[in-house]
Design a protein around this motif. Structure first.
Motif, PDB file in Angstrom:
ATOM      1  N   THR A 117      14.101  36.320   2.929  1.00 43.88           N
ATOM      2  CA  THR A 117      15.087  35.244   3.047  1.00 43.88           C
ATOM      3  C   THR A 117      15.221  34.805   4.498  1.00 43.88           C
ATOM      4  O   THR A 117      15.378  35.642   5.386  1.00 43.88           O
ATOM      5  CB  THR A 117      16.468  35.707   2.529  1.00 43.88           C
ATOM      6  N   VAL A 118      15.130  33.501   4.733  1.00 42.34           N
ATOM      7  CA  VAL A 118      15.260  32.934   6.068  1.00 42.34           C
ATOM      8  C   VAL A 118      16.713  32.517   6.279  1.00 42.34           C
ATOM      9  O   VAL A 118      17.260  31.746   5.489  1.00 42.34           O
ATOM     10  CB  VAL A 118      14.344  31.707   6.250  1.00 42.34           C
ATOM     11  N   VAL A 119      17.339  33.030   7.328  1.00 48.92           N
ATOM     12  CA  VAL A 119      18.713  32.657   7.670  1.00 48.92           C
ATOM     13  C   VAL A 119      18.692  32.000   9.040  1.00 48.92           C
ATOM     14  O   VAL A 119      18.243  32.606  10.020  1.00 48.92           O
ATOM     15  CB  VAL A 119      19.649  33.881   7.694  1.00 48.92           C
ATOM     16  N   VAL A 120      19.172  30.759   9.118  1.00 48.18           N
ATOM     17  CA  VAL A 120      19.156  30.036  10.397  1.00 48.18           C
ATOM     18  C   VAL A 120      20.176  28.908  10.355  1.00 48.18           C
ATOM     19  O   VAL A 120      20.454  28.350   9.291  1.00 48.18           O
ATOM     20  CB  VAL A 120      17.738  29.490  10.691  1.00 48.18           C
ATOM     21  N   ALA A 125       8.181  35.304   4.628  1.00 46.90           N
ATOM     22  CA  ALA A 125       8.997  34.178   4.183  1.00 46.90           C
ATOM     23  C   ALA A 125       8.205  33.411   3.127  1.00 46.90           C
ATOM     24  O   ALA A 125       6.991  33.592   2.979  1.00 46.90           O
ATOM     25  CB  ALA A 125       9.332  33.288   5.374  1.00 46.90           C
ATOM     26  N   PRO A 126       8.854  32.532   2.359  1.00 46.00           N
ATOM     27  CA  PRO A 126       8.133  31.779   1.316  1.00 46.00           C
ATOM     28  C   PRO A 126       6.966  30.972   1.885  1.00 46.00           C
ATOM     29  O   PRO A 126       7.082  30.354   2.935  1.00 46.00           O
ATOM     30  CB  PRO A 126       9.213  30.855   0.757  1.00 46.00           C
ATOM     31  N   ARG A 127       5.840  30.976   1.146  1.00 54.82           N
ATOM     32  CA  ARG A 127       4.714  30.117   1.519  1.00 54.82           C
ATOM     33  C   ARG A 127       4.875  28.730   0.920  1.00 54.82           C
ATOM     34  O   ARG A 127       4.379  27.749   1.465  1.00 54.82           O
ATOM     35  CB  ARG A 127       3.385  30.725   1.042  1.00 54.82           C
ATOM     36  N   ASP A 128       5.512  28.643  -0.246  1.00 49.90           N
ATOM     37  CA  ASP A 128       5.782  27.351  -0.863  1.00 49.90           C
ATOM     38  C   ASP A 128       7.164  26.878  -0.443  1.00 49.90           C
ATOM     39  O   ASP A 128       7.981  27.652   0.068  1.00 49.90           O
ATOM     40  CB  ASP A 128       5.710  27.467  -2.388  1.00 49.90           C
TER      41      ASP A 128
END
Length: 454
Positions: free
Chosen positions: A438-441, A60-63
């Motif tokens: 991509t984070v989906v939640v 997932a993105p670090r920033d």
């Protein structure tokens, strides 16, 4: 819900994350890897794959991430299953298919008045638990088929409770065309997708009925981990392992409290979260280690009284499951902390507090207005006492992502250092699904997000 531009990045101060201070896939897990989604391009079930390890290789993105899209669904969406660029989310009595790239809703299937849990996806179907059975929906949403469980033997008192307030089964796990799922009445069921029939049904443990009656709660069976021909579940009495072929009992490990998180398997060891995390041999069921103080608070006391009160009021059938990395086990406790334990012995490697706090900018602005612009008094961010989040963490490359009482948070796998936080108005109970970075939640209000680097 406020605009995403309101998000505040957590200051990184060691492992501190507070702003002022600190229930499928047609895949077959090998049993020797901590996850079954090799390239990170899919998240096929509640904990990513059959091992329940909650881990993918793509990070997932670090920033601080961008919002790719947001869509409003029914309140309380479950954990998404993601495959081939499509996210499948269940909310209340409906299953939604969303295009990950755009957020476009491809189709929605209603399940009448029945609540459903988190789905799992195979090559040609999406499977959801609904009360006393499963619903299989074609990947294009064109056809749905209900697969009832056999009636089995059910305690009459418990059945009466379920009729008044029916609950879904656990999130399903599928290996080689067979769905493994825990039922609301405390059984473990194997269902063949090929002929849509129950292959076997076994009582999860001998002791669950008495415990459930005493607590006036449902006889919870966790989402199964299925590895190397074994099905492993958490129950009201402990952890149990079954033969995947015929449902015969292989071993049980009794615990003082109900196991309401899903066991995860990696390299022949079963890792179980909860107030006292444990590691058990997958082969024998023998205890390898037990971490007695992993989830004590920073001051050495147990979780706050309001957390205990919320637990009693909700009587939830779920608790956060651990994520298992290369050499650590990461758990989320009711005090909104991540704790990383060594896989070798259960000792603590790092802690990352995630307490719900107002943003520094908002707290400063409010206090300045109240005290006058000339005041130089120091303003401390205010913590907000909310019901706990039951979100399970996801390990994605070198990043851990989890939902909290007030947002979505990412920390470093290495040391728990805070990376970013996206605030939400409602607590995030669902667990993040991460595919292709991509984070989906979704949060409790029904807002569902896709977050990535774009």
């Amino acid at each position: 819900m406020g605009d995403i531009s309101r998000r505040a990045v957590l200051g990184t101060c060691g492992t501190a994350l507070t702003l002022g201070a600190g229930c499928l896939g047609d895949s077959t897990g090998s049993g020797n890897e901590p996850n079954s989604t090799d390239d990170g391009g899919s998240w096929e079930s509640f904990r990513a794959g059959p091992s329940n390890a909650g881990i993918v290789e793509t990070a997932a993105p670090r920033d601080e991430p961008a919002e790719r899209w947001r869509i409003d669904l029914s309140p309380g969406p479950g954990t998404a299953a993601v495959s081939d660029g499509t996210a499948f989310l269940a909310a209340e009595s409906a299953l939604h298919a969303l295009e990950v790239e755009s957020g476009e809703e491809l189709w929605t299937v209603e399940f009448e008045t029945e609540r459903t849990g988190s789905p799992a996806v195979t090559d040609d179907a999406v499977v959801c638990p609904v009360g006393d059975g499963l619903v299989a929906v074609d990947r294009d949403g064109a056809e749905k088929r209900r697969i009832p469980f056999d009636s089995g033997e059910t305690n009459a008192s418990l059945l009466s409770q379920q009729q008044a307030r029916p609950g879904p089964s656990s999130s399903p796990t599928v290996v080689d065309g067979t769905v493994y799922v825990g039922t609301p009445d405390g059984d473990l069921v194997a269902v063949s997708l090929a002929d849509e029939s129950v292959t076997w049904r076994s009582a999860a443990t001998a002791g669950w009925t008495t415990f459930s009656q005493a607590q006036q709660s449902e006889a919870v069976v966790s989402s199964p981990a299925v590895v190397d021909g074994r099905v492993i579940v958490g129950t009201e009495a402990g952890v149990a392992a079954f033969d995947a072929a015929d449902g015969s009992s292989e071993w049980t490990y009794g615990t003082e409290r109900a196991v309401r998180s899903s066991p995860a398997v990696a390299d022949g060891t079963v890792y179980v979260g909860g107030s006292t995390p444990i590691a058990i041999s997958m082969e024998s069921g023998d205890l390898e280690w037990q971490s007695n103080d992993a989830f004590e608070t920073m001051s050495g006391r147990q979780t706050r009284p309001w957390v205990d009160a919320a637990n009693r009021q909700e009587r939830t059938g779920m608790k956060p499951s651990v994520a298992v990395g290369e050499d650590i086990v990461v758990g989320h406790d009711p005090d909104d902390r991540l704790v990383a334990l060594e896989r070798s012995d259960g000792s603590t490697r790092w802690e990352a507090p995630l307490e719900g706090v107002e943003s520094i900018a908002a707290a400063t602005a409010d206090s300045t207005a109240a005290m006058g612009a000339g005041s130089s008094a120091r303003v401390e961010p205010m913590t907000t006492q909310l019901a706990p989040s039951w979100s399970s963490p996801a390990i994605t490359g070198d990043v851990v992502v989890v939902g909290t009482t007030q947002g979505i948070v990412a920390v470093s796998v290495t040391d728990g250092e805070g990376l970013w936080r996206i605030p939400t108005e409602s607590r995030v109970v669902a667990s993040p699904a991460v595919a292709d970075g991509t984070v989906v939640v979704g949060d409790d209000s029904g807002a569902c997000y896709a977050l990535d680097e774009s």
